[in-house]
Design a protein around this motif. Structure first.
Motif, PDB file in Angstrom:
ATOM      1  N   UNK A 102      52.869  37.891  43.179  1.00 59.91           N
ATOM      2  CA  UNK A 102      53.856  37.987  44.258  1.00 59.91           C
ATOM      3  C   UNK A 102      54.799  36.793  44.266  1.00 59.91           C
ATOM      4  N   UNK A 103      56.067  37.069  44.601  1.00 60.63           N
ATOM      5  CA  UNK A 103      56.997  35.963  44.789  1.00 60.63           C
ATOM      6  C   UNK A 103      56.913  35.501  46.239  1.00 60.63           C
ATOM      7  N   UNK A 104      57.741  34.559  46.596  1.00 61.45           N
ATOM      8  CA  UNK A 104      57.642  33.962  47.925  1.00 61.45           C
ATOM      9  C   UNK A 104      57.952  34.944  49.050  1.00 61.45           C
ATOM     10  N   UNK A 105      58.647  36.057  48.713  1.00 65.18           N
ATOM     11  CA  UNK A 105      59.024  36.985  49.761  1.00 65.18           C
ATOM     12  C   UNK A 105      58.106  38.179  49.909  1.00 65.18           C
ATOM     13  N   UNK A 106      57.061  38.262  49.084  1.00 66.86           N
ATOM     14  CA  UNK A 106      56.181  39.429  49.134  1.00 66.86           C
ATOM     15  C   UNK A 106      54.900  39.109  49.884  1.00 66.86           C
ATOM     16  N   UNK A 107      54.459  40.017  50.697  1.00 65.83           N
ATOM     17  CA  UNK A 107      53.218  39.831  51.450  1.00 65.83           C
ATOM     18  C   UNK A 107      52.013  40.100  50.546  1.00 65.83           C
ATOM     19  N   UNK A 108      50.868  39.568  50.936  1.00 65.05           N
ATOM     20  CA  UNK A 108      49.635  39.825  50.197  1.00 65.05           C
ATOM     21  C   UNK A 108      49.246  41.304  50.267  1.00 65.05           C
ATOM     22  N   UNK A 109      49.591  41.964  51.369  1.00 65.93           N
ATOM     23  CA  UNK A 109      49.292  43.394  51.503  1.00 65.93           C
ATOM     24  C   UNK A 109      50.066  44.204  50.461  1.00 65.93           C
ATOM     25  N   UNK A 112      48.461  43.554  47.081  1.00 63.61           N
ATOM     26  CA  UNK A 112      47.207  44.314  46.970  1.00 63.61           C
ATOM     27  C   UNK A 112      47.488  45.780  46.679  1.00 63.61           C
ATOM     28  N   UNK A 113      48.523  46.320  47.297  1.00 63.04           N
ATOM     29  CA  UNK A 113      48.885  47.720  47.062  1.00 63.04           C
ATOM     30  C   UNK A 113      49.301  47.935  45.615  1.00 63.04           C
ATOM     31  N   UNK A 114      50.067  46.988  45.056  1.00 64.54           N
ATOM     32  CA  UNK A 114      50.492  47.110  43.657  1.00 64.54           C
ATOM     33  C   UNK A 114      49.308  47.055  42.710  1.00 64.54           C
ATOM     34  N   UNK A 115      48.358  46.161  42.994  1.00 62.00           N
ATOM     35  CA  UNK A 115      47.165  46.070  42.161  1.00 62.00           C
ATOM     36  C   UNK A 115      46.384  47.374  42.215  1.00 62.00           C
TER      37      UNK A 115
END
Length: 361
Positions: A102-109, A112-115
């Protein structure tokens, strides 16, 4: 349940990735590693079904480790890295997936969805390529299984209805490959001339990567290489790669042959399937004008239809054990008596050229 080894030099990132993967019902992280040497020992100890690899690691970077892994212990590998520009490169090195960190603008949620989406898209491959058992049980095709395949509509070319060669003086070349095939095909295509008959390729490849691989082949070859779409006319000097989620077949329309993509059931546990492509060519064109090539790969996809092509007069070759990453698919074809010549990877391009000019048949 698919077991995963997470490789990343950052303790916090290892923990984040582990938690995200463990939240997916079909996956479990059984171990993690902080560098390539630690990962090597963990792979020996746990024999995971899948590894995730970071690129920026101490002692040995992830790209070098991936290349060594594919050469010495080929297995499904997904790169999870902040270096998004390396996406296509690591695929060429043998990875089956790439997930940018994730870059600085992406949430961990969102991460996790991408993974989750990426790993679930690989379950079909993991079912086939799991390395948990060093000596896989011999595949037995039951009568029931064969009957199911034969109930598919004849237009889907699962049934074997061989045609006599109808290409006249024209020829057709078909290549099947799997594990290790990306690098091997690149090597072959770099040595091909541009005056060859149409070439059809089925490479077991995850959906989303076939277009970039076709572009890579195109950039490194005198041929024009396409990711196949429905209805493309087969032309000399052109090659057609099956999309990562469709069977590649052909049909005759008037006086020309065209690609026909099938979004149907998996055959020999794959979509795209080498068996489907080979059988389609046998049904539509016949064997007399066809060259069929079986390259490196795990499993037995393609061996049944290759034997049918061989029996119908096709010129068939298989990559030899020495030059294969995995000597599975070629070995099965050889065992079935479907192969005329067994050839080193370095010689396959010349065999294609010789077949095209009439020196091999």
């Amino acid at each position: 349940m698919y077991t995963v080894l997470v490789i990343d030099d950052s303790p916090s990132m290892r923990r984040i990735i582990k938690d995200m993967i463990n939240s997916i019902d079909e996956f479990e992280v059984i171990a993690d590693a902080y560098d390539a040497y630690d990962a090597r020992e963990k792979i020996k100890e746990y024999e995971p079904d899948l590894v995730t690899i970071d690129i920026n690691m101490p002692k040995m970077n992830g790209v070098t480790f991936l290349r060594n892994l594919m050469r010495l212990h080929p297995m499904p590998a997904v790169v999870i890295s902040g270096e998004s520009v390396r996406g296509n490169d690591i695929f060429d090195d043998g990875a089956v997936g790439f997930i940018p960190k994730p870059d600085s603008g992406e949430s961990m949620a969102a991460f996790a969805k991408r993974i989750k989406e990426s790993l679930l898209n690989l379950t079909f491959l993991l079912k086939r390529y799991t390395l948990k058992k060093p000596t896989p049980k011999k595949k037995v095709i039951s009568k029931k299984h064969m009957d199911v395949e034969r109930k598919i509509h004849p237009d889907e070319v699962i049934r074997s209805t061989p045609a006599r060669s109808s290409f006249g003086a024209k020829k057709l070349i078909a290549i099947g490959s799997s594990t290790g095939g990306v690098e091997s095909l690149l090597k072959v295509f770099k040595s091909l001339t541009n005056n060859l008959p149409p070439i059809l390729i089925t490479q077991h490849i995850p959906y989303g990567f076939s277009k970039s691989f076709a572009d890579r082949l195109n950039d490194n070859s005198c041929l024009t290489v396409h990711e196949a779409t429905d209805g493309m006319i087969l032309e000399e000097g052109h090659a057609y790669l099956s999309p990562g989620n469709m069977h590649l077949t052909i049909e005759k329309v008037g006086s020309v042959y065209k690609t026909k993509l099938l979004d149907t059931v998996k055959v020999s546990h794959h979509r795209p399937s080498v068996d489907v492509m080979f059988r389609s060519i046998n049904n539509v064109v016949g064997g007399g004008s066809t060259m069929a090539i079986m390259m490196t790969g795990m499993g037995d996809d393609g061996s049944i239809a290759m034997k049918e092509l061989y029996d119908n007069g096709a010129y068939t070759i298989a990559q030899n054990e020495e030059s294969c990453v995995v000597f599975g698919m070629p070995a099965k074809a050889i065992q079935k008596g479907a192969v005329k010549d067994i050839v080193h990877l370095n010689e396959i391009a010349q065999y294609i050229i010789d077949f095209s000019s009439g020196k091999k048949r």
